[in-house]
Design a protein around this motif. Structure first.
Motif, PDB file in Angstrom:
ATOM      1  N   GLY A  63       0.949  -0.950  -0.253  1.00 32.57           N
ATOM      2  CA  GLY A  63       0.288   0.237  -0.082  1.00 32.57           C
ATOM      3  C   GLY A  63       0.824   1.538  -0.166  1.00 32.57           C
ATOM      4  N   PRO A 115      -6.295  -1.487  -4.057  1.00 29.97           N
ATOM      5  CA  PRO A 115      -5.508  -0.107  -3.387  1.00 29.97           C
ATOM      6  C   PRO A 115      -5.411   0.743  -4.549  1.00 29.97           C
ATOM      7  CG  PRO A 115      -4.688  -1.599  -2.125  1.00 29.97           C
ATOM      8  CD  PRO A 115      -5.133  -2.240  -3.175  1.00 29.97           C
ATOM      9  N   SER A 118      -8.398   1.661  -6.278  1.00 25.56           N
ATOM     10  CA  SER A 118      -9.236   2.482  -5.352  1.00 25.56           C
ATOM     11  C   SER A 118      -8.295   3.655  -5.179  1.00 25.56           C
ATOM     12  CB  SER A 118      -9.276   2.670  -3.773  1.00 25.56           C
ATOM     13  OG  SER A 118     -10.277   1.072  -3.822  1.00 25.56           O
ATOM     14  N   PRO A 327     -13.326   1.015   1.337  1.00 26.57           N
ATOM     15  CA  PRO A 327     -11.819   2.385   0.254  1.00 26.57           C
ATOM     16  C   PRO A 327     -12.783   3.812   1.076  1.00 26.57           C
ATOM     17  CG  PRO A 327     -12.902   1.072  -1.240  1.00 26.57           C
ATOM     18  CD  PRO A 327     -13.385   0.883  -0.119  1.00 26.57           C
ATOM     19  N   VAL A 330     -12.260   4.441   4.924  1.00 24.59           N
ATOM     20  CA  VAL A 330     -10.594   4.069   4.718  1.00 24.59           C
ATOM     21  C   VAL A 330     -10.580   6.157   3.909  1.00 24.59           C
ATOM     22  CG1 VAL A 330      -8.135   3.766   4.213  1.00 24.59           C
ATOM     23  CG2 VAL A 330     -10.451   2.029   5.302  1.00 24.59           C
ATOM     24  N   GLN A 344      -5.242   1.583   3.653  1.00 27.51           N
ATOM     25  CA  GLN A 344      -5.809   0.056   3.301  1.00 27.51           C
ATOM     26  C   GLN A 344      -5.251  -1.016   3.818  1.00 27.51           C
ATOM     27  OE1 GLN A 344      -8.462   0.778  -0.571  1.00 27.51           O
ATOM     28  NE2 GLN A 344      -6.907   2.443  -0.812  1.00 27.51           N
ATOM     29  N   GLY A 348      -6.272  -3.707   5.967  1.00 28.08           N
ATOM     30  CA  GLY A 348      -6.864  -5.116   5.756  1.00 28.08           C
ATOM     31  C   GLY A 348      -5.800  -5.686   6.239  1.00 28.08           C
TER      32      GLY A 348
END
Length: 402
Positions: A63, A115, A118, A327, A330, A344, A348
Motif C-alpha cells: 500500500g 488499493p 481505488s 475504501p 478509509v 487500506q 486490510g
C-alpha cells in the motif's frame, strides 16, 4: 469534463475485467488440485496458506508503494500480468513448492490491485464523488467475476478445468488494455493518495501510526476482523458440503455458489455507492453484519444443494456492502494524511488476520463438531461483530480527521 468522462468509462472496463486477477483462481484452485492432480486437503491447505500469509503481511508495504508510485496505471497492469502468470504456471508444475512459490508471487502482486484501483479512482473523481465511484467499481468487479464464473459453469462440463486458465489469459489482456486507456492527465496524484490537490505528503508518519492514533480507524479494523473471521470460511465450507453431497460436480457447484453471491453483490454494491452519502456508511455496514449472521444460521436448516446455493445470496449482501464501503471509510478517515493506499493496507491486514484465523478455526471445528455447529458459531461471531460495530464505530460521512 470530457477527459474525466473518458477516464470513468475506462475505469468501468478496468473494474470489470480485473476481477479475474484480483484473487487469482480463488476457490477453484483447491478443487483443481484435488480433482486433477490428486492432492489431499492437507497439502492444498499448506500450499495455499503460504501465499495467504504472504499477502497478509505484505498489504501495508505494498500500500505504501501504491501511495509513492505515480505510474499507477503501469503498476496495476503489471500486477495483473504477474498474478495471471503465477496461475498459468500451475498446470505446468503442479507440485507443492512451485504452487506455493506461485502463490507467494501472486499474493504480492494481488494485494496491490485493489488499493491501486481505488487510488486511481480517487485521483480522478475526488473525495466528493468517491463513494459513488467506489460502489460502481465494486459492482462492476462483481459483475465481471460473476460473468467469468457463469462462463466457467457453462463451459467446464465440455472442456474441463482448462477453462479456468483460458479465462484468466483473456481477462489479463483486457485489463492491460483498459489500464493503458485511462488518461494519465485525468489522475491528480496528490488527491489519489489522500491529499488535497497540489499538496505534498509530510515525511515520517507511517500508516501503522495512523491506525493506532485514529480510534475510528482502529474500530473499523477490529470490527472488520470479526466480520472476516465469520465470513472467510463460509463459502469454502458450503463448497465442501456441496461437493460431498454431489460427487463429480465440485467445480460446477462452486461456480454456481459464486454466481449466486455475485448476482446480489452487483446491485448491492451499486446501491451502497449511490446511497452512502445520503444514508451514511454506518447503517449500511450494520446491515452487512446482520446479513452474515443470518446466513450462518440458515445454512443449518437443510443440506439440499438448491437451498445452500439460495442462502449464498446473502453473501452478496454482506460482501457487496463491505467491499463497496471499505475504501470509502478509509478515505473518510485518512483525508489529508497522504497515506490512503497504505492505510487500506494496514486495515486490510487486520481484516486479513480474521480471514486467516477463520479458515483454520472453522476447519478444525468441522472435524470436531460438524458443519451445522460450525455455521452457528460463525453466525455468533458475526452477531458479536455487529454489536461491537454499533457500540464503538462512529459515522464517518463528513468526518474531518485530525
Amino acid at each position: 469534463m470530457a477527459l474525466n468522462a473518458r477516464a470513468e468509462r475506462t475505469l468501468d472496463a478496468l473494474s470489470f475485467f480485473i476481477s479475474d486477477a484480483r484473487y487469482g483462481l480463488g476457490a477453484f484452485l483447491g478443487v483443481y488440485l484435488l480433482t486433477e492432480h490428486g492432492w489431499d486437503a492437507g497439502s492444498i491447505g499448506a500450499a495455499l496458506s503460504i501465499g495467504g500469509l504472504t499477502g497478509l503481511v505484505s498489504q501495508a508495504p505494498m500500500g505504501s508503494l501504491v501511495d509513492a508510485v505515480r505510474a499507477k496505471r503501469a503498476l496495476i497492469a503489471g500486477a495483473v500480468c504477474l498474478v495471471t502468470a503465477t496461475c498459468l504456471v500451475i498446470p505446468l508444475f503442479p507440485q507443492f513448492w512451485p504452487v506455493a512459490l506461485a502463490g507467494v508471487v501472486g499474493a504480492l502482486a494481488g494485494v496491490t490491485i485493489g488499493p491501486t484501483l481505488s487510488a486511481i479512482s480517487l485521483g480522478i473523481v475526488g473525495p466528493e464523488r468517491f463513494a459513488r465511484r467506489a460502489g460502481r467499481n465494486e459492482a462492476l468487479f462483481h459483475l465481471g467475476d460473476g460473468t467469468i464464473c457463469l462462463a466457467i459453469l457453462v463451459t467446464a462440463p465440455f472442456f474441463g478445468s482448462p477453462v479456468l486458465f483460458w479465462s484468466m489469459g483473456f481477462t489479463m489482456v483486457a485489463s492491460v488494455v483498459a489500464a493503458a486507456a485511462v488518461p494519465a492527465r485525468a489522475i491528480d496524484h496528490s488527491v489519489a493518495r489522500g491529499l488535497h490537490s497540489g499538496e505534498v505528503a509530510a515525511p515520517g508518519r507511517s500508516a501503522w501510526a495512523l491506525l493506532l492514533e485514529s480510534r475510528p480507524l482502529l474500530a473499523f479494523a477490529m470490527c472488520g476482523a470479526l466480520f472476516h473471521l465469520a465470513n472467510a470460511s463460509m463459502l469454502g465450507l458450503v463448497s465442501q458440503k456441496l461437493a460431498l453431497g454431489n460427487l463429480g460436480q465440485g467445480i460446477t457447484l462452486t461456480a454456481a455458489s459464486a454466481i449466486a453471491a455475485q448476482a446480489v453483490m452487483v446491485p448491492v454494491a451499486a446501491l451502497a455507492g449511490a446511497r452512502a452519502d445520503l444514508w451514511g456508511r454506518r447503517p449500511l455496514l450494520l446491515a452487512a453484519f446482520a446479513a452474515l449472521a443470518l446466513r450462518g444460521v440458515l445454512y443449518t436448516l437443510s443440506d439440499n444443494a438448491a437451498w445452500l446455493i439460495a442462502v449464498q445470496l446473502l453473501d452478496g449482501v454482506g460482501a457487496g456492502l463491505i467491499g463497496a464501503l471499505f475504501p470509502v471509510v478509509v478515505a473518510d478517515l485518512t483525508r489529508g494524511s497522504g497515506h490512503f493506499a497504505a492505510a487500506q493496507g494496514v486495515v486490510g491486514t487486520v481484516h486479513g488476520v480474521g480471514g486467516v484465523l477463520s479458515a483454520g478455526i472453522a476447519g478444525q471445528m468441522v472435524v470436531w463438531v460438524g458443519y451445522d455447529t460450525t455455521f452457528l458459531a460463525l453466525a455468533g461471531v458475526a452477531a458479536l461483530g455487529g454489536l461491537l460495530f454499533w457500540r464503538i464505530m462512529p459515522e464517518t460521512r463528513g468526518m474531518n480527521p485530525p
